[in-house]
Structures are given as C-alpha cells and as structure tokens.
Design a protein around this motif. Sequence first.
Motif, PDB file in Angstrom:
ATOM      1  N   VAL A  12      17.349  40.043  81.840  1.00 27.75           N
ATOM      2  CA  VAL A  12      17.797  41.395  82.211  1.00 27.75           C
ATOM      3  C   VAL A  12      18.572  41.360  83.525  1.00 27.75           C
ATOM      4  N   SER A  13      18.096  40.574  84.485  1.00 27.72           N
ATOM      5  CA  SER A  13      18.768  40.473  85.783  1.00 27.72           C
ATOM      6  C   SER A  13      20.155  39.871  85.636  1.00 27.72           C
ATOM      7  N   LEU A  14      20.261  38.807  84.814  1.00 25.58           N
ATOM      8  CA  LEU A  14      21.556  38.169  84.614  1.00 25.58           C
ATOM      9  C   LEU A  14      22.527  39.101  83.910  1.00 25.58           C
ATOM     10  N   ILE A  15      22.035  39.821  82.908  1.00 19.38           N
ATOM     11  CA  ILE A  15      22.909  40.772  82.208  1.00 19.38           C
ATOM     12  C   ILE A  15      23.365  41.877  83.153  1.00 19.38           C
ATOM     13  N   GLY A  16      22.440  42.376  83.989  1.00 19.03           N
ATOM     14  CA  GLY A  16      22.809  43.405  84.963  1.00 19.03           C
ATOM     15  C   GLY A  16      23.827  42.918  85.964  1.00 19.03           C
ATOM     16  N   ALA A  17      23.650  41.675  86.447  1.00 20.30           N
ATOM     17  CA  ALA A  17      24.594  41.112  87.412  1.00 20.30           C
ATOM     18  C   ALA A  17      25.966  40.927  86.787  1.00 20.30           C
ATOM     19  N   ALA A  18      25.985  40.441  85.535  1.00 25.05           N
ATOM     20  CA  ALA A  18      27.271  40.244  84.860  1.00 25.05           C
ATOM     21  C   ALA A  18      27.976  41.577  84.621  1.00 25.05           C
ATOM     22  N   THR A  19      27.188  42.583  84.230  1.00 25.45           N
ATOM     23  CA  THR A  19      27.772  43.909  84.001  1.00 25.45           C
ATOM     24  C   THR A  19      28.328  44.493  85.285  1.00 25.45           C
ATOM     25  N   HIS A  20      27.580  44.361  86.384  1.00 19.69           N
ATOM     26  CA  HIS A  20      28.036  44.882  87.668  1.00 19.69           C
ATOM     27  C   HIS A  20      29.293  44.164  88.133  1.00 19.69           C
ATOM     28  N   ALA A  21      29.323  42.844  87.943  1.00 14.54           N
ATOM     29  CA  ALA A  21      30.498  42.077  88.359  1.00 14.54           C
ATOM     30  C   ALA A  21      31.719  42.488  87.556  1.00 14.54           C
ATOM     31  N   GLY A  22      31.518  42.719  86.236  1.00 16.89           N
ATOM     32  CA  GLY A  22      32.643  43.123  85.409  1.00 16.89           C
ATOM     33  C   GLY A  22      33.177  44.484  85.816  1.00 16.89           C
ATOM     34  N   CYS A  23      32.275  45.403  86.193  1.00 11.53           N
ATOM     35  CA  CYS A  23      32.716  46.739  86.592  1.00 11.53           C
ATOM     36  C   CYS A  23      33.396  46.726  87.949  1.00 11.53           C
ATOM     37  N   SER A  24      32.956  45.855  88.866  1.00 14.76           N
ATOM     38  CA  SER A  24      33.481  45.849  90.225  1.00 14.76           C
ATOM     39  C   SER A  24      34.841  45.175  90.323  1.00 14.76           C
ATOM     40  N   GLU A  25      35.205  44.353  89.336  1.00 14.37           N
ATOM     41  CA  GLU A  25      36.478  43.648  89.413  1.00 14.37           C
ATOM     42  C   GLU A  25      37.346  43.882  88.173  1.00 14.37           C
ATOM     43  N   GLY A  26      36.974  44.803  87.340  1.00 10.48           N
ATOM     44  CA  GLY A  26      37.700  44.990  86.094  1.00 10.48           C
ATOM     45  C   GLY A  26      38.337  46.348  85.977  1.00 10.48           C
ATOM     46  N   VAL A  27      38.613  46.738  84.737  1.00 13.50           N
ATOM     47  CA  VAL A  27      39.349  47.974  84.481  1.00 13.50           C
ATOM     48  C   VAL A  27      38.567  49.217  84.873  1.00 13.50           C
ATOM     49  N   LEU A  28      37.230  49.102  85.026  1.00 14.01           N
ATOM     50  CA  LEU A  28      36.435  50.270  85.423  1.00 14.01           C
ATOM     51  C   LEU A  28      36.382  50.451  86.932  1.00 14.01           C
ATOM     52  N   SER A  29      37.068  49.580  87.678  1.00 16.38           N
ATOM     53  CA  SER A  29      37.158  49.721  89.130  1.00 16.38           C
ATOM     54  C   SER A  29      38.629  49.712  89.545  1.00 16.38           C
ATOM     55  N   PRO A  30      39.381  50.751  89.165  1.00 15.92           N
ATOM     56  CA  PRO A  30      40.830  50.765  89.422  1.00 15.92           C
ATOM     57  C   PRO A  30      41.148  50.887  90.904  1.00 15.92           C
ATOM     58  N   GLN A  31      42.244  50.244  91.298  1.00 16.11           N
ATOM     59  CA  GLN A  31      42.695  50.284  92.683  1.00 16.11           C
ATOM     60  C   GLN A  31      44.153  50.730  92.786  1.00 16.11           C
ATOM     61  N   GLY A  32      44.630  51.424  91.767  1.00 14.26           N
ATOM     62  CA  GLY A  32      46.002  51.905  91.767  1.00 14.26           C
ATOM     63  C   GLY A  32      46.163  53.049  90.785  1.00 14.26           C
ATOM     64  N   PRO A  33      47.284  53.778  90.842  1.00 18.30           N
ATOM     65  CA  PRO A  33      47.463  54.962  89.988  1.00 18.30           C
ATOM     66  C   PRO A  33      47.541  54.629  88.506  1.00 18.30           C
ATOM     67  N   ILE A  34      48.126  53.497  88.145  1.00 26.06           N
ATOM     68  CA  ILE A  34      48.244  53.139  86.735  1.00 26.06           C
ATOM     69  C   ILE A  34      46.871  52.808  86.159  1.00 26.06           C
ATOM     70  N   ALA A  35      46.118  51.977  86.860  1.00 28.49           N
ATOM     71  CA  ALA A  35      44.785  51.608  86.382  1.00 28.49           C
ATOM     72  C   ALA A  35      43.865  52.828  86.330  1.00 28.49           C
ATOM     73  N   SER A  36      43.990  53.745  87.295  1.00 26.11           N
ATOM     74  CA  SER A  36      43.156  54.955  87.286  1.00 26.11           C
ATOM     75  C   SER A  36      43.460  55.830  86.077  1.00 26.11           C
TER      76      SER A  36
END
Length: 296
Positions: A12-36
């Motif tokens: 569960v911890s590994l799955i949570g860490a992987a999910t958090h990492a994917g959200c923090s550096e992926g399409v769910l964490s946009p840093q520009g107007p196009i990605a948003s």
Amino acid sequence: MRSDMRHSLLAVSLIGAATHAGCSEGVLSPQGPIASAQRQILFNSLGIMLAIVIPTILATAAVAFWFRSSNWRAHYMPDFEYSGRLEMLVWSIPAMTVLLVGGVAWVGAHDLDPRKPIASAVDPVRVQVVSLDWKWLFIYPDEGIASVNQLTIPVGTPISFDLTSSGVMNSFFVPQLGSQIYTMAGMVTRLHLQADDPGTYRGLSANYSGEGFADMRFSVEAVPPEGFAQWAADVRKTGPLLDTASYAELVKPSQAVAPFTYRGVAADLFNGVLSPAMQPHDHSSLTGPASQREEK
C-alpha cells in the motif's frame, strides 16, 4: 500473519508513493496554461462519464436486490418483450454521453490546437527541436546557441517550437507543460507551450524509437527572464560550434548522453536537417543488434 500484514502495508505504501509521484510530476500537476486546460478537459470528461457510470452501478445493485428470490413483491414477467420507455432510457443515456464528451473534446481540440499561438504581451522565444537517436537537440535561432538534452526557457513567456526528426519518428512530451506532439523526418510540426512557475520539469520521448529509447529524456529548466538571458550569454562563451560537421557526429546513435551546449549554430542548420542529404542513411539502430544479425 504479521508478515502478511507487513507485506500488505508495504505494498500500500509503495502504491501510494508511486501515485503521489505520478501526480506531482505528471499531467495532474500542470505548470502552464496549456497543461492546465488539458487537465480541465480530463476532469470534465471524467465527470460526465462518472455521472453515467455511478447511477448505472447503483441501478444494477438495486435491480439485483429487488428481484431477489425472497422478495415476493417483485413480479415475475416471463412474457415481457418490449417497452418503449425503457428503450428510450437505454439509448438516450449513452447518446447523451457521446454528445457531451465529444463536445468537450471538439471544443478543446480547437482551443488547444498545437499550432495556435498563446496570447501574451511578451514576444515568444523560438526553439527548434530535432529528435535524434537517442537524444534531443534544441536550437535557439534568435540567441544563436543550442543545447542537447536540456531545454532552458523563461518563465511566463510563450515558447514557439518547430520540431522535426533526424530519422525515426519520435514524440516530444513535457507532461507538466502539456501537448505531446510527434516529430517526423523531412517535416516540421509546431507547438506552443508556456511555463508559469520556475522549476525543473521532466521531458521525454513518448514514442518507442529503438534500443536507447529508455534514456531519451531531457530536463526543462524554467527560469526568470533575466536568468534566461544570463544563461544564453554564458552559453555563448564556452562549448563547441554546431555546424554541419559537428551535427554529423551528433546524429550518430548514442545513449544516456549528458546535457551539454553549443556556443554557436551554423546559419539555417535546422532547414538543412530537413533535407534528405542530412538524413542518416543507416536505420539499423532502430531494430537493434539482434535484428541486424537476422538480416545478415
């Protein structure tokens, strides 16, 4: 028993860490107007589909519960064949879903056309991109410099990309800035992105291109405008010159290439890359050594 619990907690911890990492550096964490804007389309489509899926699941459970064998109030109708109201309900819901999701996609596709410039009071920075085996070349025609596997851009400034490939088709993608787009030999695709916040963002190839594909990554350094100007000035002071001869060496297949820069770029080199004369003629790098042996 305790060992199983420890393993479960670790999973569960590994799955949570992987999910958090994917959200923090992926399409769910946009840093520009196009990605948003792309994330909003994703959320809108998800909401529309959940509005259909959740009631369907609940209705299935309700029907199964109502028509259980112990419920004497449920009527058994073996001769039932057709109901216009049920047909209307069954077909109208998926039709409405298709119309809503299709409408969201259609509007988004026009609003976020990769060729459409980003409205801004600031002039865009032009970057010419060449996908190589297995690295990325970024040419800054207005600054007269170039870099490999490192893209430095000013924050709050639209970036106008012209993209091509040295041979094999590839795909340019910075998840936090948006808009994956293909690069193809002899062709130019165009893309406009912008970073709203300083930081280092992950860039990658999203299309399998051979043996060194796993290492075909680059970093995007979003810096303040004055930092970008200083970086460009520093690059002009050191490093080799990117001309036809050095490009011929660079285009040779190589893996896990450390980022480096060119202090100058030969005039009109990018347009030269588009010509068949500068395309590599040995495409065996795509198939790998095993396939080469089979051909022999």
